[in-house]
Structure formats: C-alpha cells, structure tokens
Design an enzyme around this catalytic site. Structure first.
Site, PDB file in Angstrom:
ATOM      1  N   LYS A  54      36.062  37.820  61.746  1.00 44.10           N
ATOM      2  CA  LYS A  54      36.057  38.424  63.092  1.00 44.10           C
ATOM      3  C   LYS A  54      34.744  38.186  63.846  1.00 44.10           C
ATOM      4  O   LYS A  54      34.549  37.112  64.389  1.00 44.10           O
ATOM      5  CB  LYS A  54      36.424  39.899  62.988  1.00 44.10           C
ATOM      6  CG  LYS A  54      37.847  40.058  62.388  1.00 44.10           C
ATOM      7  CD  LYS A  54      38.279  41.491  62.331  1.00 44.10           C
ATOM      8  CE  LYS A  54      39.573  41.677  61.578  1.00 44.10           C
ATOM      9  NZ  LYS A  54      40.784  41.520  62.348  1.00 44.10           N
ATOM     10  N   ASP A  96      34.755  44.104  51.245  1.00 40.12           N
ATOM     11  CA  ASP A  96      35.376  43.374  52.347  1.00 40.12           C
ATOM     12  C   ASP A  96      34.866  43.943  53.671  1.00 40.12           C
ATOM     13  O   ASP A  96      35.227  45.039  54.078  1.00 40.12           O
ATOM     14  CB  ASP A  96      36.902  43.489  52.231  1.00 40.12           C
ATOM     15  CG  ASP A  96      37.623  42.640  53.273  1.00 40.12           C
ATOM     16  OD1 ASP A  96      36.955  42.114  54.183  1.00 40.12           O
ATOM     17  OD2 ASP A  96      38.864  42.518  53.171  1.00 40.12           O
ATOM     18  N   TYR A 155      43.633  46.468  53.605  1.00 42.79           N
ATOM     19  CA  TYR A 155      44.166  45.142  53.929  1.00 42.79           C
ATOM     20  C   TYR A 155      43.057  44.112  53.741  1.00 42.79           C
ATOM     21  O   TYR A 155      41.942  44.297  54.223  1.00 42.79           O
ATOM     22  CB  TYR A 155      44.660  45.107  55.376  1.00 42.79           C
ATOM     23  CG  TYR A 155      45.259  43.771  55.770  1.00 42.79           C
ATOM     24  CD1 TYR A 155      46.455  43.335  55.218  1.00 42.79           C
ATOM     25  CD2 TYR A 155      44.625  42.945  56.690  1.00 42.79           C
ATOM     26  CE1 TYR A 155      47.008  42.108  55.572  1.00 42.79           C
ATOM     27  CE2 TYR A 155      45.166  41.719  57.053  1.00 42.79           C
ATOM     28  CZ  TYR A 155      46.367  41.308  56.484  1.00 42.79           C
ATOM     29  OH  TYR A 155      46.904  40.092  56.833  1.00 42.79           O
TER      30      TYR A 155
HETATM   31  N1  PLP Z   1      40.016  41.783  55.449  1.00 46.12           N
HETATM   32  C1  PLP Z   1      40.024  42.758  56.359  1.00 46.12           C
HETATM   33  C2  PLP Z   1      39.294  44.039  56.098  1.00 46.12           C
HETATM   34  C3  PLP Z   1      40.713  42.584  57.560  1.00 46.12           C
HETATM   35  O1  PLP Z   1      40.719  43.565  58.476  1.00 46.12           O
HETATM   36  C4  PLP Z   1      41.397  41.374  57.790  1.00 46.12           C
HETATM   37  C5  PLP Z   1      42.149  41.153  59.028  1.00 46.12           C
HETATM   38  O2  PLP Z   1      42.409  42.034  59.798  1.00 46.12           O
HETATM   39  C6  PLP Z   1      41.353  40.378  56.797  1.00 46.12           C
HETATM   40  C7  PLP Z   1      40.647  40.620  55.643  1.00 46.12           C
HETATM   41  C8  PLP Z   1      42.052  39.083  56.985  1.00 46.12           C
HETATM   42  O3  PLP Z   1      41.431  38.327  57.978  1.00 46.12           O
HETATM   43  P1  PLP Z   1      42.235  37.187  58.748  1.00 46.12           P
HETATM   44  O4  PLP Z   1      43.251  37.875  59.597  1.00 46.12           O
HETATM   45  O5  PLP Z   1      41.173  36.465  59.534  1.00 46.12           O
HETATM   46  O6  PLP Z   1      42.861  36.306  57.726  1.00 46.12           O
END
Ligand code: PLP
Length: 429
Positions: A267, A237, A142
C-alpha cells in the site's frame, strides 16, 4: 455512460464486474461507482459526481490523490522507461529509506509487487529458516489471497461471510492453524502441543481487515517471546498499517515495543502503484535467492515507476503530513461517534493510530467472533446515506476508514454535514 451502464457492461466481461470482490458492493447493495479521476480528497465518478474519499485506494493515498510530487516523480520515471528487468538506483534508495526508518527491525528489504506476494514470500522464508511447515494465523486477519492464508480471513471474506476459499487443497489448508485473536492462552496451548512443528506466527500488526481491532496490551511482544522460546518466527504484517498507522507503522506506536523477525509492507510503500516489500534482519533476509536457498523472483519486482511513486510518497510524508492524518482521524472519530450517539446507535470506536472504524456493538470487539456479532445491518443504510451526500466510505463494515493529509476543512465539512441523516438511517435499520 452511467455507473449502472458501466457495471452492466463490466459484468458481461469481468467476473462480477470487478477485479477485487469488495468493489462489487455485495454487502451494501446498490450500484458500484466507476471512477474517472481523483484529486486531493475527492474521487469523481463517470457521471461527473465527486465524493469525499474515505477509502484512499485502500490505504496508499496518504497524501491525497494525484499529489503533484508523486505524479511528477511517476511521469519522470515513466519517461525514462517503464521497466528494465534489471536493477535501478531507486530500489536501493527506497530500501535505504525504509531501513533507516525501521531499524533495528529491518536491515534488508526485498521489493515485490503486491502484499499477497510479500506475505507469501515471508512465509516461505520463515519455513526455509526454521525447516518447519506449520503456520499460525489469527481469525479475522487478512494477509492476501495465497492458498494457505484464506482460512477465516478478514477483508473480502468477512464481507462475503465465507470461512475460506474453494480451490485450496486440504493438504495446504492443514498447514495453517487458525487461532482466536488476542488470546495468548490459545497461543500458549498450541505451542505447548505442537511448538516444535511451528515455523511462524503471522499476525496483522494491528488488525484492520475486520474493522480495526487493536491488539491487547503487549500481545505482539508476547507473540515474539513465545515464538522465539519455541524456535519459531513472527511475521508482522504491516501491509496495511505500515507508514499509515504512523510514520513507523504500528510497530512504532505499539505501547509495548517488540521486534518481529520479518515485516511485510504494501500500500503506502508503493504510493498507489503495485509495490510491496518484506524486510527483516540480514541473517534471515539473506536466506533469499540469490544468496540463500529460499527462492523468490518477479518480472515486475522493484518496477522503477512504482518505486518512484513509493519514494516520492514516503519522502513527502513528513511529520506535518502525519500530524494532519491524526487530526483528521480525531475529528472524524469524534464527529461520527457523536452522530451515532445522538441517534442512540450503539457503537464503539476502533482506533489504531490514524486508522479507525466503528463497530455496531456496545462493547469493543477484541476477536473476529465478537466482530461478527455486531449489528452489521446498520451499515448499508449508513453507507448509502453518506454516498448520496457525496462521501465515499468503504463498502463494508469490516474495513477500516482511510483518510489523507489532503482532507481539508471543506472535505471534512461535507462529511460532518452528512452524518446526522446517515446516523438516523443507521438507527432505523
Ligand atoms: N496484508 C494485509 C494486512 C492487507 O491488508 C492486505 C490487503 O489488503 C494484504 C496483505 C494483501 O495485499 P495485496 O492486496 O496488495 O495483495
């Protein structure tokens, strides 16, 4: 008003009663809790009941909720003004701190407001840098909810068991190729066929949105090697793992070192307020506007109150904090696993630094396909038994568990005491 009454009221005005799908308890059933406050390892609902929190705001709260250093920094920043739409010293201080910690991978940092924006911008940057369009992602990973990234995504899409999202134009979906995770053969085969069209591989440094699934040894390093051999980039990521899996994220503890071209953060970097970032080498990052041709902007980017929360969190999270996170994770992993074993519940422990989850399968899943084959029906009764005993777990088996340094022995005891009955509920499901 009770949780149920708030949920009814919310559903009348907010789609599904929630502003992010997994909060609706769809896969575990029952009434979502509406929280009124949180402190240390506890969250308190509108009925006045407290829970040991193992969601921790989905990651940011490594120090525990409402840590005095963070609250103080936020209050002071807010008193100076909520935002100016202009640069502030804190943004530079935060960039310096991150660069200092993550050199040589990160030489420049751009702040945005959400992880979704960070990955979206990273992809545009990779496309701008390479002049190519195709993006490779892995099933079960994700990266936020931008159009091109929702194919076979984890997190809420795994929870809702949907392969993607309506509303994504076919032409955009066609620019993303989804491969099975941990399969270098699949990566090599794709690059052999279409290597010259691929702008970037985007990969969760250690996936934690289909439960935790660790990369096979050397997987990240091999991705970098394959991508570079073909003129493509790697976007690692670390929105979830950054400053949480360890002080230096997953990259700092991967057994085989690697250096991705662009790294995304979210986060923890915002300490609980809306802040995220992308970083990389000066050469790549300076392709961003105003220096380069790749556009990105944001009214709230680098908001001073969010920056203050992030700075206070990262400055307070010293080695002792990370040692406590490790110790809490060690305790919970062994206690939960022992409780399942005592009840004959087949499970595997999934662990990436201080992050962990449990899969209801005899063998550790290494791909999204395998993750989906687990006995997921065991989770809802386990979840509710824990909730009834005052422990708030992620409301989906496909999410990681998040601990904080504020999880003290009293909080751990409550969790441990709740485990035998909850494991029994999982066994009889
Ligand atoms: N990338 C990863 C690995 C994530 O876990 C998340 C959210 O859980 C995101 C991107 C997206 O972040 P946001 O919810 O702040 O848009």
């Amino acid at each position: 008003m009770s949780n149920a009454e708030w949920f009814d009221r919310a559903r009348a005005v907010i789609p599904g009663g929630v502003n992010s799908p997994v909060r609706a308890f769809g896969s575990v059933g029952g009434t979502p809790r509406f929280f009124a406050s949180a402190t240390g390892p506890y969250v308190t609902d509108v009925e006045g009941r407290d829970y040991v929190d193992l969601v921790c705001s989905w990651g940011p709260a490594i120090l525990g909720h409402a840590h005095p250093a963070v609250i103080d920094a936020v209050q002071q920043a807010a008193a100076r003004g909520l935002g100016f739409g202009a640069s502030t010293p804190g943004e530079t201080e935060l960039a310096e701190l991150v660069i200092d910690r993550l050199q040589p991978q990160v030489e420049r940092l751009r702040l945005v407001s959400t992880g979704t924006e960070a990955t979206m911008t990273a992809i545009r940057l990779a496309r701008g840098a390479t002049g190519r369009d195709l993006l490779v992602k892995f099933a079960g990973h994700y990266h936020g909810h931008s159009d091109g990234l929702l194919a076979e995504a984890g997190s809420g899409l795994a929870t809702l068991a949907i392969p993607g999202s309506a509303g994504v134009p076919a032409a955009i979906a066609a620019q993303t190729i989804v491969l099975p995770y941990n399969s270098l053969e699949a990566v090599l085969q794709l690059f052999a066929e279409r290597g010259s069209e691929i702008a970037a591989i985007i990969v969760e440094a250690a996936p934690a949105n289909m439960g935790v699934v660790t990369p096979s040894e050397g997987f990240n390093a091999a991705l970098v090697e394959i991508a570079h051999a073909n003129g493509a980039l790697v976007i690692s990521d670390e929105v979830l793992t950054g400053f949480r899996a360890s002080r230096t994220g997953w990259a700092g503890i991967d057994p085989v070192p690697y250096a991705a071209d662009i790294v995304t953060f979210g986060k923890v970097i915002g300490g609980g307020l809306p802040l995220a970032a992308l970083g990389g080498s000066a050469a790549i990052m300076e392709l961003l506007a105003p220096l380069g041709p790749v556009y990105q902007a944001g009214t709230l980017s680098g908001n001073p109150v969010a920056v203050a929360a992030g700075l206070a969190t990262l400055r307070t999270a010293d080695d002792a904090v990370y040692a406590r996170l490790e110790a809490v994770a060690d305790t919970l992993v062994s206690q939960v696993s022992a409780a399942f074993t005592a009840e004959g519940v087949a499970h595997t422990v999934q662990r990436a630094g201080t992050l962990f989850s449990f899969a209801f399968s005899a063998e550790a899943p290494t791909t999204y396909e395998q993750v989906k084959q687990q006995q997921a029906h065991r989770y809802p009764p386990f979840f509710h038994a824990m909730l009834d005993a005052g422990v708030s777990l992620p409301p989906s088996v496909y999410e990681a568990w998040f601990v904080s340094a504020a999880h003290d022995d009293a909080a751990l005891s409550r969790i441990i005491d709740a485990l035998p009955a909850a494991a029994k509920a999982a066994a009889s499901a």
